[in-house]
Design an enzyme around this catalytic site. Structure first.
Site, PDB file in Angstrom:
ATOM      1  N   GLN A   1      -9.510   1.593   2.446  1.00 20.41           N
ATOM      2  CA  GLN A   1      -8.485   2.211   3.304  1.00 20.41           C
ATOM      3  C   GLN A   1      -9.142   2.962   4.460  1.00 20.41           C
ATOM      4  O   GLN A   1      -8.677   2.929   5.595  1.00 20.41           O
ATOM      5  CB  GLN A   1      -7.612   3.193   2.505  1.00 20.41           C
TER       6      GLN A   1
ATOM      7  N   TYR B   1      -6.735   0.076  -6.856  1.00 21.69           N
ATOM      8  CA  TYR B   1      -6.109  -1.222  -6.520  1.00 21.69           C
ATOM      9  C   TYR B   1      -5.426  -1.230  -5.140  1.00 21.69           C
ATOM     10  O   TYR B   1      -5.321  -0.202  -4.503  1.00 21.69           O
ATOM     11  CB  TYR B   1      -5.219  -1.749  -7.638  1.00 21.69           C
ATOM     12  N   GLU B   2      -5.028  -2.410  -4.732  1.00 14.39           N
ATOM     13  CA  GLU B   2      -4.478  -2.625  -3.363  1.00 14.39           C
ATOM     14  C   GLU B   2      -5.463  -2.181  -2.288  1.00 14.39           C
ATOM     15  O   GLU B   2      -5.059  -1.640  -1.245  1.00 14.39           O
ATOM     16  CB  GLU B   2      -3.144  -1.892  -3.184  1.00 14.39           C
ATOM     17  N   GLY B   3      -6.746  -2.428  -2.514  1.00  8.57           N
ATOM     18  CA  GLY B   3      -7.772  -1.963  -1.583  1.00  8.57           C
ATOM     19  C   GLY B   3      -8.212  -0.575  -2.001  1.00  8.57           C
ATOM     20  O   GLY B   3      -7.416   0.362  -1.926  1.00  8.57           O
TER      21      GLY B   3
ATOM     22  N   ARG C   1       0.822  -1.212   0.000  1.00 10.75           N
ATOM     23  CA  ARG C   1       0.000   0.000   0.000  1.00 10.75           C
ATOM     24  C   ARG C   1       0.855   1.261   0.000  1.00 10.75           C
ATOM     25  O   ARG C   1       0.502   2.269  -0.620  1.00 10.75           O
ATOM     26  CB  ARG C   1      -0.969  -0.032   1.186  1.00 10.75           C
TER      27      ARG C   1
END
Lengths: 619, 619
Positions: free
Chosen positions: B447, B440-442, B296
């Site tokens: 978040q 992306y990546e959450g 992240r």
């Protein structure tokens, strides 16, 4: 589900908020009726959905092609363009004497929302033609009108506005295109224009350019600019088309609006380009400004339309895409999966999109309505009043439309998640297409200067005073409804913040700190836009609340539970409840921040001006 | 002018703000020195500028190609990728025992900024490899490490993280990929993954996937997920590569990062895909989370890097592009034309970009620094403290980096005007490439939930309390400098607003209004980010002010005029003056609005939750 324009909301604006059917009481529109308006909207929606929208993605993928000096638009554009012209959409709000249908402008503008949402790149072709045709109608000689104008209003020929040059974008006064009088009333035109939308294409056999140029010996700057009609092909006395030395030097490869041909145009490369003066010499800027309001509103409509389509697509996606469990069951792995519209974060994003889109829709149509009221005004006072509203609203329409529209498109991508980033879904195109709107027809920075430097100062601030008066009188009605109280308090405070900054700018403008209003013109415009949308949404909530309570009464629903049941089962009630929710979102989430925005401006921090240039970066 | 990273500012963060050379006092980094750090930065910049950046636009235009189940990356990527691997950049901060160089992570991360700014799509390949290799290092058996890991840390082989499925994006617990034990400790893997970055490409001969899957019979949801090493080609006992039934089903066509292959991967289409369990069964999520912080942060770095490159390009453009007259001479048509950096609106945009970029840079490197401090911590308390900072900072790095980075890219396009919208200039690509980072990546919504639902609640709010303590202790130093007073007052108020909302959420979380913190998690994260950047920029201003006054003293400059002369002629002084201007911009323009943002959240307006679904639109 229809995914381009929320027709119910559009009709709410037209008939429940602005009561546009009342325009039919004026002689100019006496042949029209609400039924005819509705029919036009229905036809526009049909053409937009069935013919425009299916070519939108195709146009994005295919783009325009530049080959041997000619430009080919996406193949699929030809048919919808033809149908659009045949339907008389281009001159829908123009005089029957030029082949128009004479609709109120607001109805024509409402139809624009459908076409713009369905395929903006395609709509730009007739959109620019219309502006050029109107200019010709107002400033051209009967002979030129005879030769060129009618075919433009019908869409048989195209039209453009040629302002920008490589060294003259925002600084149009610096242009170099020359016009040399030929002694017979015509001019030789010589120069290069860039970023000319629809500058060359194969939708029409001829294209009529309106070109800003400086007559030899004319003053420097904007005061020496004239405007010329320069057709790609001249019509000779036998009615034949003769080449006029207007050549396309290439097209731009752009982030979006791939289907719109953005051209470099060379006028008079071979010394044989003829132009006809429109209006008087050196009055080009004033004439352009005359056309500017509609052109800028048109760009605002682009922002609204992209926002509308992006919102409705995201809404549909959120209703269909199953992902995750209800928030109460987050820790239960066996919980049923739900559509993402059930997730609070997604709902918040949708509410932002809904509220913004509806606010923009009300804003654009209010501006269009005021343009109609200028037309039908029965006294000078009335005309001046509405013209003043228009002048004030236009920079806000253009800037808020493009900026907030972009923000809505961005949020749509976020709602779609990874899919939104792919070209498999339509929202990535909306985002890319929308981005240009903050730049062309005067960057949003220019809009802010127009607002702060011209509009607010005009007539000793009368335009602003009238706007405040409008707000005060309108909200006075709302005060009688106690359910409006909380929202109204927030609105009042926000409006007061705007008034404070306006006064503050007025004072600064008279001191040696006159840079401050220029430095913070854009944040001021943004604040102005927030408050304006706030007023319009509050107004809508007031209407919706009344209608909703009528429905409650019809159903004998007297307590919260009964009322909730009505909202859950009655579509009209659901719609009005949605309208109130939009207003709440804007008041509670946006206008609560107005005071902070005003405060930021009024810090008058001049560090952006004072920082040494090397201080920006040494690298 | 260098256009990727402001190295002077980067070094300011590293050496004047964080004093990273002090890390060399710890045994782990005792072989390093500031000189070695500088050398690494210099080499990274050189490789990024000379080899990465020239392939950025090429990669965007060419994109990846999917042919016969294989994926070709842009041809031009092969050489810089090879040079990157040869330079040992991939494992720069890893143990020498795995072939790494053992640098502090912050230095490696600082180098990432150069590569990311130069060509993000290319950097993603080694970036993902690194995460997979680290996972293997921590959870793999010695045999698997021997076979696969070293070639990953060297970049000879690639790596991926395979989480997402068509029905399991944000809701990863819903995944369907199955793992069937073979009795010999291995598993048969069967399932489809989508949106797999670097899933198939021709940069390396083998790719090692880390695949989330559910072992047959394991619990539903996230508690039944395990993680498997699944190489594209297995290494047999003779060291030969054997096909492992991992097939690419296609690649996505995306708005940006065209050079990054985003793949559909089919595992076990022919029932012959073998996987090795990493760590214990059903601990896949915990293991993934272990890797998540760096992943992240890496995405946050993407946002910073795009912002940095976009800012510096826009700055150069603004310095070179001549357009318009100085604001004092607006009405003089004969006035000289000036570079657009002289226009207040452009300067305001540049200041926003500068301030945001520098704030993000400080944020990312602070997080990296804390990761190093976790490594070298000498007590559990110290480790926990820094780990707590990391846990709190990561969702902010990811979300603020991507959102604010995008905003900076958007502003760069605006500064370029029409040119910014064309692919002739680089900023359109920055904007398109950057957009994915919020997804992306959450997603950034995830978040925000991570921050509100996990991080703030952790250890009874200890992480947040420690952060407040950090702020209080740090700002206590600033209070002695009266020139900091005005900025500090604004910061204090903003920090207090954040504390209020945090408490408010804590209370709501314990009532039946627990939806409210979830509904407003994202605006809360944004406020948290604003305040965090505010603290970092204030800290920088404090340092810069001290250094600036040292320079003034050296030059005997005692009054405003003399000081201005120093700033105008001395590059160091100009830099420090620029740092102070960045902080002023953030305080006066951003943090003045913090109270309004807090107020918006604390209205607790639940209309987004209460609106009936039909109320969103009837169409």
């Amino acid at each position: 589900m229809k995914l381009l324009v929320d027709v119910r909301d559009l009709k709410f604006v037209l008939y429940e908020q602005l009561n546009v059917e009342d325009l039919c009481k004026y002689p100019l529109f006496s042949e029209y009726s609400k039924e005819m308006f509705d029919m036009a909207l229905e036809q526009a929606e049909k053409l937009a959905e069935q013919e425009f929208y299916p070519t939108n993605k195709k146009g994005d993928k295919e783009g325009c092609r530049f080959e041997n000096g000619l430009v080919k638009v996406p193949e699929s554009f030809h048919r919808p363009y033809r149908l659009y012209c045949e339907g008389g959409w281009l001159a829908m709000a123009d005089d029957p004497e030029v082949g128009g249908q004479g609709f109120p402008f607001i109805i024509s503008n409402a139809c624009v929302e459908f076409f713009a949402a369905a395929n903006w790149a395609l709509l730009m072709y007739p959109g620019l033609t219309h502006g050029a045709a109107r200019l010709l109608k107002k400033y051209g000689t009967p002979e030129l009108q005879e030769k060129y104008m009618y075919k433009m209003f019908s869409g048989e020929w195209g039209g453009t506005m040629c302002l920008t040059e490589a060294g003259a974008g925002s600084d149009v006064g610096n242009l170099r295109t020359r016009a040399v009088p030929q002694g017979d009333g015509t001019y030789k035109i010589e120069g290069q224009k860039i970023f000319i939308s629809s500058g060359m294409h194969d939708l029409t056999e001829n294209i009529v350019h309106m070109v800003l140029a400086r007559i030899e010996g004319a003053p420097k700057g904007t005061k020496g600019i004239s405007i010329f009609l320069v057709p790609r092909f001249l019509v000779d006395d036998n009615g034949n088309l003769v080449d006029n030395d207007v050549n396309c030097g290439g097209i731009e490869h752009k982030m979006g609006i791939h289907g719109s041909a953005t051209c470099v145009l060379n006028f008079g490369e071979n010394g044989k380009c003829l132009g006809y003066l429109m209006g008087e010499p050196n009055k080009g800027m004033r004439i352009m400004f005359d056309m500017m309001n509609e052109a800028r509103l048109f760009v605002g409509m682009q922002g609204l339309a992209h926002a509308s389509a992006a919102y409705l697509h995201a809404l549909q996606y959120a209703r269909e895409r199953v992902q995750g469990t209800p928030v109460e069951k987050m820790k239960d792995p066996g919980a049923e999966r739900v559509a993402i519209i059930n997730h609070p974060d997604v709902r918040r994003m949708l509410m932002f999109m809904k509220s913004s889109t509806e606010g923009l829709r009300a804003l654009m149509h209010l501006a269009a309505y005021c343009l109609d009221r200028v037309q039908v005004a029965e006294t000078d006072e009335e005309r001046d009043l509405y013209q003043g509203y228009v002048d004030l609203l236009i920079p806000i329409c253009k800037s808020m439309g493009s900026d907030l529209g972009f923000r809505v498109c961005e949020t749509a991508v976020q709602v779609y998640g990874g899919y939104g980033y792919t070209s498999e879904y339509p929202v990535d195109q909306f985002l890319r297409d929308c981005k240009i709107a903050s730049i062309y027809e005067g960057t949003n920075g220019i809009q802010a200067l127009d607002l702060v430097g011209r509009k607010i100062a005009m007539k000793r601030g009368l335009l602003f005073k009238n706007a405040v008066k409008f707000s005060t009188e309108l909200t006075a009605k709302f005060r009688k409804n106690y359910r409006m109280r909380e929202m109204l308090e927030i609105y009042d405070e926000a409006a007061e913040s705007l008034i404070q900054v306006t006064k503050f700018f007025g004072l600064k403008g008279m001191t040696d700190e006159f840079h401050v209003p220029i430095l913070y013109a854009k944040p001021y415009l943004d604040l102005f836009g927030d408050v304006t949308l706030g007023l319009l949404l509050l107004w809508q909530a007031y209407i919706a609340d009344r209608k909703l309570y009528e429905i409650y009464a019809d159903h004998g629903a007297k307590d919260d539970k009964a009322r909730q049941a009505v909202v859950a089962s009655n579509r009209s009630a659901a719609f009005y409840a949605g309208k109130i929710a939009s207003a709440k979102f804007w008041m509670f989430q946006v206008l609560t921040q107005a005071a902070g925005k005003a405060r930021a401006i009024m810090t008058s921090d001049k560090s952006p001006l004072e920082i040494p240039e090397e201080g920006f970066a040494l690298v």
